[in-house]
Write an enzyme that holds these catalytic residues in place. Structure first.
Site, short mmCIF file in Angstrom:
data_model
loop_
_atom_site.label_atom_id
_atom_site.label_comp_id
_atom_site.label_asym_id
_atom_site.label_seq_id
_atom_site.Cartn_x
_atom_site.Cartn_y
_atom_site.Cartn_z
N ASP A 51 47.98 -44.41 58.81
CA ASP A 51 48.52 -45.25 57.93
C ASP A 51 49.13 -44.26 56.67
OD1 ASP A 51 49.98 -46.82 56.15
OD2 ASP A 51 48.38 -48.03 55.73
N GLU A 129 37.77 -17.23 44.15
CA GLU A 129 36.59 -17.29 43.69
C GLU A 129 36.59 -18.87 42.75
OE1 GLU A 129 36.07 -13.94 41.07
OE2 GLU A 129 36.31 -12.50 42.31
N GLU A 131 34.93 -21.44 40.89
CA GLU A 131 33.49 -21.74 40.18
C GLU A 131 33.53 -23.28 40.26
OE1 GLU A 131 34.29 -17.80 37.30
OE2 GLU A 131 35.19 -19.76 36.77
N GLU A 212 27.27 -18.65 36.70
CA GLU A 212 28.13 -18.09 35.80
C GLU A 212 28.02 -18.17 34.34
OE1 GLU A 212 31.01 -16.66 35.32
OE2 GLU A 212 31.56 -16.14 37.23
N GLU A 220 28.85 -19.73 41.05
CA GLU A 220 29.99 -19.29 41.78
C GLU A 220 29.37 -18.71 43.01
OE1 GLU A 220 32.98 -15.26 41.60
OE2 GLU A 220 32.94 -16.73 39.68
N HIS A 269 40.01 -17.80 40.58
CA HIS A 269 40.59 -16.46 40.77
C HIS A 269 41.09 -16.08 42.15
CE1 HIS A 269 37.56 -15.66 37.20
NE2 HIS A 269 38.54 -16.42 36.79
N ARG A 340 39.93 -8.62 32.31
CA ARG A 340 39.94 -9.81 32.52
C ARG A 340 40.60 -10.78 31.64
NH1 ARG A 340 35.61 -7.63 35.48
NH2 ARG A 340 34.92 -8.51 37.54
N GLU A 359 44.53 -9.60 41.78
CA GLU A 359 43.54 -10.90 41.44
C GLU A 359 44.38 -12.00 40.53
OE1 GLU A 359 39.43 -12.23 39.45
OE2 GLU A 359 40.20 -10.19 39.48
N ARG A 361 44.36 -14.45 38.08
CA ARG A 361 43.00 -15.46 37.63
C ARG A 361 43.30 -16.66 36.93
NH1 ARG A 361 38.66 -12.42 36.57
NH2 ARG A 361 38.12 -13.27 34.64
#
Length: 474
Positions: A51, A129, A131, A212, A220, A269, A340, A359, A361
């Protein structure tokens, strides 16, 4: 795996039940379970009815009949059920056999088909990645007269004076002090290892796990990249296993981006690259970060469309509690190698030509992975198609620590939207790149925006506990 092989596996493993699963607009899984005795070749031809009107954001009650069509490449044996159960991810179809254009998994597959038709490459690879926190207790309420949340963890910095432990054993994790400490500070080694064991048994290749940065049980686990839809399937499996292992240990896991004020949140990430057959298309030896022009244009597409993308990669009001400066949150729409503090980082340590990737992030795990990965790929392909130069648009490369810049210098850097409503505004203004090749339909985007506006409004109109601190004595 063929249907015949699946049916043989059911006999070989003495499977008693088969669990057919699909994913809703928000990225949550739903399931219907059939006794294995009721599953045969016709099941894989005719599918399993359900449904659609009972699933938020899907169908009206006047057109509610829908069909799950199982994908035999997505099976795994459920590690938690008492009765042996085989889990299978499904695509959603209408009763007349048409792909349902609001089915997230079908959208992911259409994005992969669009890549192949574009002539750019044959496959896009993704590796998230994702977390998470593991708490020992969580309580919350939101009603007319009460609004609160409370979480607790044996590891938490706020528990250094707690007496209820029968003698406080100390070794609590400081705020922002949780990155890869050993036991007894890290109390969750065995829980994460059990998660890894079950992930491996379910078919994932796990590369590592660790504690982490945040206090109170942030962790992680990284699993190996795969193609777009398979990676989204793997992420759904990953979250299912992490949630249920935590529960087996008498704890609770959450992928909520910002469950704690004043410490780092949980991101997702997303590493990504494109191949043409066995040839990696993002690598050019000697160029900046060894990135090819195709990779730079892909970056340009993601950064150019980032405000709209974020409505799909960070689709919760809580997402924007994480996307604030000061907590390693990637709010700055620039790219950089090994940095980063940038929204897009290019890993440079121990990277081979085939491992060359970008990457992104900014995303978090409230995202529906099928939609988020598809949207990222389409933004990148638009950048390749239009040859969007991220450097010419002022997106970098930016190899300084952005968090240490002055306020004046930061004004020159474009940032992510400040709220879910702002991101939805951006998506409404910039969605054509998503409809290329019919991957996302206009109906889907309109429905998605309306669906998410309801969430934003639900939070905006409610009284917040901190407002009592600010205004009760007025």
């Amino acid at each position: 795996m063929s249907v015949e092989n699946v049916l043989e596996l059911i006999k070989e493993k003495d499977i008693q039940f088969v669990d057919f699963r699909f994913v809703d607009l928000s990225g949550r899984a739903h399931h219907i379970t059939l006794p294995a005795s009721e599953v045969d070749g016709d099941t894989f031809v005719n599918g399993v009815a359900f449904d659609g009107s009972s699933i938020a954001g899907f169908r009206g009650i006047e057109e509610s009949d829908m069909v799950m069509m199982p994908d035999t490449e997505s099976i795994f044996v459920d590690p938690f059920t008492e009765h042996p159960t085989l889990n299978i991810m499904c695509n959603i179809f209408t009763p007349d056999g048409e792909r349902y254009d609001r089915d997230p998994r079908s959208i992911a597959q259409k994005a992969e088909e669009y890549l192949q038709k574009s002539g750019v490459g044959t496959a896009a690879f993704f590796a998230p990645e994702s977390e998470f926190f593991i708490f020992d207790d969580v309580r919350f309420e939101s009603s007319m007269h009460t609004s609160f949340y409370s979480v607790d963890s044996d590891e938490a910095a706020w528990n250094t004076a707690r007496k209820e432990e029968g003698g406080n054993l100390g070794f609590k994790i400081k705020v922002k002090g949780g990155y890869v400490p050993v036991a007894p500070v890290d109390t969750q080694q065995d829980i994460r290892s059990e998660m890894v064991r079950l992930l491996q048994e379910s078919g994932l290749r796990v590369e590592r796990h660790h504690h982490e940065v945040a206090t109170a049980g942030q962790g992680e686990i990284n699993f190996r990249f795969d193609t777009l839809t398979k990676t989204a399937d793997n992420l759904m499996k990953y979250k299912y296993i992490i949630h249920n292992v935590a529960r087996q240990y008498g704890k609770v896991a959450t992928f909520m981006p910002k469950p704690l004020f004043g410490d780092n949140g949980s991101g997702m990430h997303v590493h990504q690259s494109i191949f043409d057959g066995d040839t990696p298309l993002f690598y050019e030896k000697g160029a900046y970060a060894n990135l090819s022009q195709i990779a730079l244009h892909y970056i340009g597409g993601i950064l150019y469309h980032a405000p709209a993308l974020i409505a799909l990669t960070n689709p919760s009001t809580n997402s924007f509690k994480r996307l604030v400066p000061g907590y390693e949150a990637p709010v700055n729409l620039v790219f950089s190698k090994g940095n980063r503090s940038a929204a897009i980082r290019i890993p440079v340590a121990a990277v081979t030509p085939k491992g060359c990737r970008i990457e992104f992030r900014t995303p978090d795990s409230t995202a529906n992975p099928y939609l988020a990965f598809a949207a990222m790929l389409l933004a990148g392909l638009d950048g390749i198609k239009r040859k969007i130069d991220p450097t010419a648009l002022g997106y970098g490369p930016f190899d300084r620590n952005i968090y240490e810049l002055s306020d004046e210098e930061k004004k020159e850097i474009r940032s992510v939207p400040g709220s879910l409503d702002e991101a939805l505004d951006a998506l409404e203004a910039d969605s054509e790149f998503l409809t290329e090749g019919g991957v996302f339909s206009k109906d889907f985007i309109d429905n998605y925006v309306a669906f998410k506006r309801q969430e934003a409004k639900a939070v905006a109109i409610r009284v917040h506990p901190h407002e009592y601190s600010l205004y009760f004595d007025c």
